[in-house]
Motif scaffolding. Structure first.
Motif, mmCIF file in Angstrom:
data_model
loop_
_atom_site.group_PDB
_atom_site.id
_atom_site.type_symbol
_atom_site.label_atom_id
_atom_site.label_comp_id
_atom_site.label_asym_id
_atom_site.label_seq_id
_atom_site.Cartn_x
_atom_site.Cartn_y
_atom_site.Cartn_z
ATOM 1 N N PRO A 173 26.826 33.640 31.175
ATOM 2 C CA PRO A 173 27.803 32.945 32.271
ATOM 3 C C PRO A 173 27.494 33.560 33.778
ATOM 4 C CG PRO A 173 29.073 33.811 30.521
ATOM 5 C CD PRO A 173 27.808 34.245 30.319
ATOM 6 N N GLY A 174 27.249 32.543 34.580
ATOM 7 C CA GLY A 174 26.747 32.874 35.921
ATOM 8 C C GLY A 174 25.334 32.914 36.177
ATOM 9 N N GLY A 175 24.483 32.737 35.230
ATOM 10 C CA GLY A 175 23.149 32.544 35.114
ATOM 11 C C GLY A 175 22.612 31.608 36.007
ATOM 12 N N ARG A 176 21.222 31.684 36.421
ATOM 13 C CA ARG A 176 20.572 30.699 37.398
ATOM 14 C C ARG A 176 19.552 30.312 36.809
ATOM 15 N NH1 ARG A 176 19.580 34.270 42.419
ATOM 16 N NH2 ARG A 176 19.015 35.720 41.048
ATOM 17 N N VAL A 177 19.018 29.066 37.386
ATOM 18 C CA VAL A 177 17.845 28.317 36.994
ATOM 19 C C VAL A 177 17.133 28.337 38.645
ATOM 20 C CG1 VAL A 177 16.665 26.027 37.027
ATOM 21 C CG2 VAL A 177 18.785 26.775 35.343
ATOM 22 N N LEU A 178 15.736 28.968 38.393
ATOM 23 C CA LEU A 178 14.985 28.942 39.647
ATOM 24 C C LEU A 178 13.646 27.945 39.457
ATOM 25 C CD1 LEU A 178 16.451 31.741 40.114
ATOM 26 C CD2 LEU A 178 14.220 32.601 40.694
ATOM 27 N N LEU A 179 13.851 27.042 40.325
ATOM 28 C CA LEU A 179 12.934 25.644 39.929
ATOM 29 C C LEU A 179 12.012 25.453 40.973
ATOM 30 C CD1 LEU A 179 13.069 23.217 37.907
ATOM 31 C CD2 LEU A 179 14.459 22.111 39.417
ATOM 32 N N HIS A 180 10.667 25.450 40.684
ATOM 33 C CA HIS A 180 9.529 24.840 41.802
ATOM 34 C C HIS A 180 8.951 23.490 40.983
ATOM 35 C CE1 HIS A 180 5.289 25.387 43.114
ATOM 36 N NE2 HIS A 180 5.996 25.054 44.373
ATOM 37 N N GLU A 181 9.444 22.442 41.452
ATOM 38 C CA GLU A 181 9.319 20.996 40.812
ATOM 39 C C GLU A 181 8.770 20.127 41.676
ATOM 40 O OE1 GLU A 181 9.165 18.790 37.238
ATOM 41 O OE2 GLU A 181 9.441 20.954 37.714
ATOM 42 N N LEU A 182 7.878 19.211 40.968
ATOM 43 C CA LEU A 182 7.410 17.793 41.388
ATOM 44 C C LEU A 182 8.440 16.935 41.349
ATOM 45 C CD1 LEU A 182 3.903 18.269 39.798
ATOM 46 C CD2 LEU A 182 4.085 17.699 42.262
ATOM 47 N N VAL A 183 8.534 16.070 42.180
ATOM 48 C CA VAL A 183 9.522 14.959 42.559
ATOM 49 C C VAL A 183 8.944 13.762 43.142
ATOM 50 C CG1 VAL A 183 11.621 16.371 42.454
ATOM 51 C CG2 VAL A 183 10.580 15.663 44.684
ATOM 52 N N LEU A 277 0.461 13.654 47.557
ATOM 53 C CA LEU A 277 1.408 14.284 48.201
ATOM 54 C C LEU A 277 1.318 14.086 49.847
ATOM 55 C CD1 LEU A 277 0.255 17.962 47.077
ATOM 56 C CD2 LEU A 277 2.662 17.081 47.214
ATOM 57 N N ALA A 278 0.040 13.687 50.290
ATOM 58 C CA ALA A 278 -0.169 13.191 51.671
ATOM 59 C C ALA A 278 0.412 11.684 51.938
ATOM 60 C CB ALA A 278 -1.709 12.982 51.938
ATOM 61 N N ALA A 279 0.690 10.783 50.828
ATOM 62 C CA ALA A 279 1.172 9.296 50.843
ATOM 63 C C ALA A 279 2.474 9.376 50.557
ATOM 64 C CB ALA A 279 0.283 8.732 50.052
ATOM 65 N N ASP A 280 3.118 10.555 50.238
ATOM 66 C CA ASP A 280 4.525 10.829 50.049
ATOM 67 C C ASP A 280 4.790 9.993 48.724
ATOM 68 O OD1 ASP A 280 7.068 11.624 50.399
ATOM 69 O OD2 ASP A 280 7.829 9.898 51.350
ATOM 70 N N ARG A 281 3.814 9.855 47.804
ATOM 71 C CA ARG A 281 4.340 9.270 46.521
ATOM 72 C C ARG A 281 4.933 10.596 45.654
ATOM 73 N NH1 ARG A 281 -0.674 5.993 47.348
ATOM 74 N NH2 ARG A 281 -1.831 7.834 46.684
ATOM 75 N N VAL A 282 4.663 11.654 45.962
ATOM 76 C CA VAL A 282 5.190 12.984 45.366
ATOM 77 C C VAL A 282 5.615 14.007 46.379
ATOM 78 C CG1 VAL A 282 4.389 14.722 43.836
ATOM 79 C CG2 VAL A 282 3.432 12.618 43.178
ATOM 80 N N ARG A 283 6.759 14.745 46.064
ATOM 81 C CA ARG A 283 7.155 15.687 46.792
ATOM 82 C C ARG A 283 7.301 17.104 45.921
ATOM 83 N NH1 ARG A 283 7.721 14.259 51.997
ATOM 84 N NH2 ARG A 283 8.757 16.000 52.514
ATOM 85 N N ILE A 284 7.466 18.215 46.579
ATOM 86 C CA ILE A 284 7.776 19.393 46.075
ATOM 87 C C ILE A 284 9.068 20.090 46.469
ATOM 88 C CG2 ILE A 284 6.801 21.758 45.229
ATOM 89 C CD1 ILE A 284 4.808 19.261 44.427
ATOM 90 N N ILE A 285 9.708 20.449 45.507
ATOM 91 C CA ILE A 285 11.058 21.218 45.918
ATOM 92 C C ILE A 285 10.990 22.648 45.260
ATOM 93 C CG2 ILE A 285 12.417 19.382 46.507
ATOM 94 C CD1 ILE A 285 13.774 19.777 43.781
ATOM 95 N N GLU A 286 11.654 23.551 45.846
ATOM 96 C CA GLU A 286 11.931 24.860 44.966
ATOM 97 C C GLU A 286 13.510 25.132 45.233
ATOM 98 O OE1 GLU A 286 9.770 28.244 46.932
ATOM 99 O OE2 GLU A 286 10.874 28.256 48.614
ATOM 100 N N GLY A 287 13.948 25.705 44.488
ATOM 101 C CA GLY A 287 15.564 25.949 44.547
ATOM 102 C C GLY A 287 16.069 26.745 43.537
ATOM 103 N N VAL A 288 17.318 27.171 43.853
ATOM 104 C CA VAL A 288 18.372 28.228 43.093
ATOM 105 C C VAL A 288 19.221 27.390 42.622
ATOM 106 C CG1 VAL A 288 19.365 30.434 42.623
ATOM 107 C CG2 VAL A 288 17.069 30.136 44.073
ATOM 108 N N PHE A 289 19.751 27.241 41.210
ATOM 109 C CA PHE A 289 20.717 26.460 40.965
ATOM 110 C C PHE A 289 21.689 27.502 39.854
ATOM 111 C CE2 PHE A 289 17.586 23.337 41.849
ATOM 112 C CZ PHE A 289 18.485 22.491 42.385
ATOM 113 N N ARG A 290 23.025 27.809 40.108
ATOM 114 C CA ARG A 290 23.766 28.567 39.138
ATOM 115 C C ARG A 290 24.760 27.735 38.480
ATOM 116 N NH1 ARG A 290 24.939 33.740 39.803
ATOM 117 N NH2 ARG A 290 24.368 33.804 41.954
#
Length: 290
Positions: A173-183, A277-290
């Motif tokens: 409970p209260g655990g977190r997800v650390l995500l570095h992902e292609l979108v 990446l340069a053409a904005d067909r792919v982006r990268i995010i990093e985030g923390v989710f609880r």
């Protein structure tokens, strides 16, 4: 016990990530061991710097992993599940630099074998272990993890909702997800292929940032911090593309790099990823989710 991997369903993905072996060549561990010996290294006694070229198979390498770890404020003793761990580089970094107890999980048997070997060779096997399993069917008990760590893996998973349900089950409970992902980016043009996670569209399951965040929300995860790090990733990929394209012949063999894993197509994969990446067909995010 039910097999945690559907071998038939996993076959295209496994073939992608170990293409030279799938084409009839040596196994990945054998190729890498030979390459380390040729470079003058003892494959059973290696440093983290010597294995850096095959250690973290995602944009940004160790720099990106350290950025995500800082965002997540990791502390010693945290129990971490590294989903889509590949050859185990992030698992070893979290163990060595942050004192975490890490379980790496991957669908590709050769990656799991290499990850365990490299942890032994670098003296980090007491704080890392590795499982070959489907992220939607993890053979671990409920509420046994403080953190789920995932870098560039969800884009290979067709049933992300099932994966997120497993994360919810596995976390305290209260655990977190650390995500570095292609979108997916805003440019709806087809991807330039092949790319490091797919040779064709069948094994690519890119989602928009909005769709991914909606899935996380539906799975019970609340965003704490989310950053778009596309420009940093693009700068890193441009630098490596120049290095890969312009590398002069060497008198002595180089330390192993990603081409030993992905095969001769890797240079084209890197170039296509840069262009996507340069053409904005792919982006990268990093985030923390609880």
């Amino acid at each position: 016990m039910t097999d945690p991997v559907d071998r038939f369903a996993a076959r295209p993905l496994v073939a992608h990530y170990d293409a030279p072996h799938a084409a009839g060549g040596q196994s990945l561990p054998a190729r890498l061991r030979d390459a380390f010996r040729a470079a003058g290294c003892d494959p059973d006694r290696l440093t983290l710097d010597e294995i850096a070229g095959i250690d973290q198979l995602h944009l940004g390498g160790r720099q990106a992993s350290r950025s995500l770890a800082a965002l997540g404020e990791l502390a010693p003793g945290r129990r971490v599940l590294d989903v889509g761990c590949g050859t185990g580089g992030a698992s070893r970094l979290l163990a060595a630099e942050f004192g975490c107890e890490v379980t790496g999980l991957d669908l590709t048997p050769a990656f799991v074998e290499v990850a365990a070997w490299l942890s032994r060779a670098t003296g980090l096997d007491e704080r890392t272990r590795f499982l070959c399993a489907d992220a939607a069917r993890v053979p671990l008990p409920d509420a046994g993890m403080d953190l789920v760590w995932c870098q560039h893996a969800l884009m290979n998973m067709p049933d992300a909702a099932a994966v997120l349900a497993e994360w919810r089950r596995l976390l305290v409970p209260g655990g977190r997800v650390l995500l570095h992902e292609l979108v997916a980016g805003d440019n709806a043009e087809p991807l330039a292929l092949p790319v490091p996670w797919a040779r064709d569209a069948a094994t690519s399951h890119l989602r928009s940032r909005e769709a991914l965040e909606a899935l996380l929300s539906a799975g019970g995860f609340i965003p704490e911090t989310v950053h778009d790090v596309t420009e940093t990733a693009l700068d890193w990929r441009r630098k490596h593309s120049r290095r890969e394209a312009g590398a002069p012949p060497r008198e002595t063999p180089a330390l192993p790099g990603p081409s030993l894993i992905f095969g001769e197509a890797f240079v084209e994969m890197g170039r296509n990823l840069r262009d996507n990446l340069a053409a904005d067909r792919v982006r990268i995010i990093e985030g923390v989710f609880r």
